[in-house]
Design an enzyme around this catalytic site. Structure first.
Site, short mmCIF file in Angstrom:
data_model
loop_
_atom_site.label_atom_id
_atom_site.label_comp_id
_atom_site.label_asym_id
_atom_site.label_seq_id
_atom_site.Cartn_x
_atom_site.Cartn_y
_atom_site.Cartn_z
NE ARG A 17 -0.31 0.61 4.87
CZ ARG A 17 -0.41 0.05 6.07
NH1 ARG A 17 -1.26 -0.92 6.27
NH2 ARG A 17 0.34 0.47 7.07
CG ASP A 64 9.47 -8.88 9.60
OD1 ASP A 64 10.11 -7.85 9.31
OD2 ASP A 64 9.09 -9.13 10.76
CB VAL A 65 12.34 -5.83 5.34
CG1 VAL A 65 11.64 -5.92 4.00
CG2 VAL A 65 11.78 -4.73 6.21
CE1 TYR A 165 9.47 7.09 9.63
CE2 TYR A 165 9.25 9.48 9.69
CZ TYR A 165 9.15 8.28 9.01
OH TYR A 165 8.73 8.28 7.70
N1 NAD Z 1 3.48 9.04 4.25
C1 NAD Z 1 4.33 10.01 4.53
O1 NAD Z 1 3.95 11.17 4.79
C2 NAD Z 1 5.80 9.74 4.52
C3 NAD Z 1 6.65 10.82 4.69
C4 NAD Z 1 8.02 10.62 4.69
C5 NAD Z 1 8.53 9.34 4.52
N2 NAD Z 1 7.68 8.28 4.36
C6 NAD Z 1 8.30 6.97 4.18
O2 NAD Z 1 7.76 6.33 3.04
C7 NAD Z 1 7.73 4.91 3.25
C8 NAD Z 1 6.33 4.38 3.01
O3 NAD Z 1 5.44 5.06 3.87
P1 NAD Z 1 3.85 4.98 3.69
O4 NAD Z 1 3.31 6.23 4.25
O5 NAD Z 1 3.52 4.56 2.31
O6 NAD Z 1 3.54 3.81 4.74
P2 NAD Z 1 2.32 2.78 4.85
O7 NAD Z 1 2.23 2.44 6.30
O8 NAD Z 1 1.12 3.27 4.13
O9 NAD Z 1 2.88 1.50 4.05
C9 NAD Z 1 4.00 0.80 4.54
C10 NAD Z 1 3.91 -0.66 4.10
O10 NAD Z 1 5.05 -1.33 4.66
C11 NAD Z 1 4.63 -2.60 5.15
N3 NAD Z 1 5.53 -3.08 6.19
C12 NAD Z 1 5.61 -2.66 7.49
N4 NAD Z 1 6.53 -3.37 8.15
C13 NAD Z 1 7.08 -4.24 7.26
C14 NAD Z 1 8.09 -5.22 7.36
N5 NAD Z 1 8.72 -5.47 8.52
N6 NAD Z 1 8.42 -5.93 6.25
C15 NAD Z 1 7.79 -5.71 5.07
N7 NAD Z 1 6.79 -4.79 4.93
C16 NAD Z 1 6.45 -4.07 6.01
C17 NAD Z 1 3.22 -2.35 5.69
O11 NAD Z 1 2.48 -3.56 5.80
C18 NAD Z 1 2.67 -1.38 4.63
O12 NAD Z 1 2.02 -2.07 3.58
C19 NAD Z 1 8.27 4.68 4.65
O13 NAD Z 1 9.64 4.38 4.62
C20 NAD Z 1 8.03 6.02 5.33
O14 NAD Z 1 8.90 6.23 6.41
C21 NAD Z 1 6.34 8.45 4.36
#
Ligand code: NAD
Length: 271
Positions: A17, A64-65, A165
């Site tokens: 997602r 799980d990474v 974070y």
């Molecule tokens: N959304 C934001 O505003 C934002 C801002 C800055 C950075 N980010 C970064 O972007 C990336 C994605 O964020 P997002 O908002 O799309 O997050 P999200 O929570 O919508 O999606 C993250 C996905 O990672 C999966 N996941 C979690 N733990 C896992 C694991 N151990 N192994 C494999 N998969 C795993 C979850 O199941 C999920 O599907 C992240 O690295 C986040 O830190 C997001």
């Protein structure tokens, strides 16, 4: 511009997602073969099915990474399915506990276990995946590694409730530079993409958990409101805004770019 991604083989972590799913779908649209990884198997399978129905090859891998053996198993599967691996997108990066995203905990309320969990996901997850693909990329003398960071690690203002974070994401920026210098000689580039505020499922989950984390939730809602007015381009980001830069960096068009951390933030942080 033809990004020449047709037939390239990619792994995108946390791609069930949000930003990861958008990256995986864009890579698929460009004709790349994509491993859609997620700890949530059904979500990964849904994205992989969308890529396949668009005409590209895709494989969902539930893993799980943070677990080295699961990552190694995933990379072996990718190699036996595609015969090679050109691109790694380290995107999985939001840690949760039963009360929602750990990212929102204030420092005084965070436990040692919270630190372990979030550092494990962001730093060790990225390390596990990079280690697992590098031997192969070095042999083929080609590779693209893109780490998803966050502008919380860059903002000169600091940000309450993000101590774990932002510390981990700052580590990602440092690792990106360090690794880039080590593997450049093998034809491998390593870059980071650092999103600002992006509207993803994470935002929806924060809403769902607002009862249990009311203090952090209030803080974030106020922050979001005040920050929106400070974004020169006038809106929060969408996953697609981030995915387009990631896909460019994964392509041959970015062949002379390495060790960089690029913000995609509507202009919120300018450095
Ligand atoms: N959304 C934001 O505003 C934002 C801002 C800055 C950075 N980010 C970064 O972007 C990336 C994605 O964020 P997002 O908002 O799309 O997050 P999200 O929570 O919508 O999606 C993250 C996905 O990672 C999966 N996941 C979690 N733990 C896992 C694991 N151990 N192994 C494999 N998969 C795993 C979850 O199941 C999920 O599907 C992240 O690295 C986040 O830190 C997001």
């Amino acid at each position: 511009m033809d990004l020449q991604l047709r037939g390239k083989a990619a792994v995108v972590t946390g791609a069930g997602r949000g930003i990861g799913a958008a990256v995986a779908l864009h890579l698929g649209r460009e004709g790349a073969h994509v491993v859609v990884n997620d700890i949530d198997g059904p979500a990964a399978r849904g994205v992989a099915a969308d890529i396949t129905s668009g005409g590209s090859i895709s494989l969902a891998v539930e893993a799980d990474v943070t677990k080295k053996d699961q990552v190694e198993n995933m990379i072996s599967k990718a190699l036996s399915e595609f015969g090679k691996l050109d691109i790694l997108i380290n995107n999985a990066g939001i840690a949760y506990d039963s009360a929602g995203p750990i990212t929102r905990k204030l420092f005084q309320e965070s436990s040692f276990e919270d630190w372990q969990k979030e550092i494990a996901l962001i730093l060790y997850g990225t390390m596990n995946c990079a280690k697992a693909v590098l031997e192969h990329m070095i042999k083929q003398r080609y590779g693209r590694i893109i780490n998803i960071s966050s502008d919380v690690a860059k903002t000169p203002l600091g940000l309450k409730g993000t101590s774990i974070y932002s510390t981990a994401k700052a580590g990602i920026n440092a690792l990106t530079r360090s690794l880039a210098t080590e593997v450049a000689v093998h034809g491998i580039t390593v870059n980071a993409v650092s999103p600002g505020m992006v509207r993803t499922t994470r935002a929806l989950l924060a809403e769902q958990h607002r009862e249990k984390r009311s203090k952090e939730y209030e803080y974030y809602k106020n922050f979001e409101k005040s920050v929106l007015g400070l974004i020169p381009l006038g809106r929060m980001g969408e996953p697609d805004d981030v995915a387009k830069l990631v896909v460019f960096l994964a392509s041959d068009a970015a062949r002379w770019i390495t060790g960089q951390t690029f913000s995609v933030n509507g202009g919120l942080v300018m450095m």
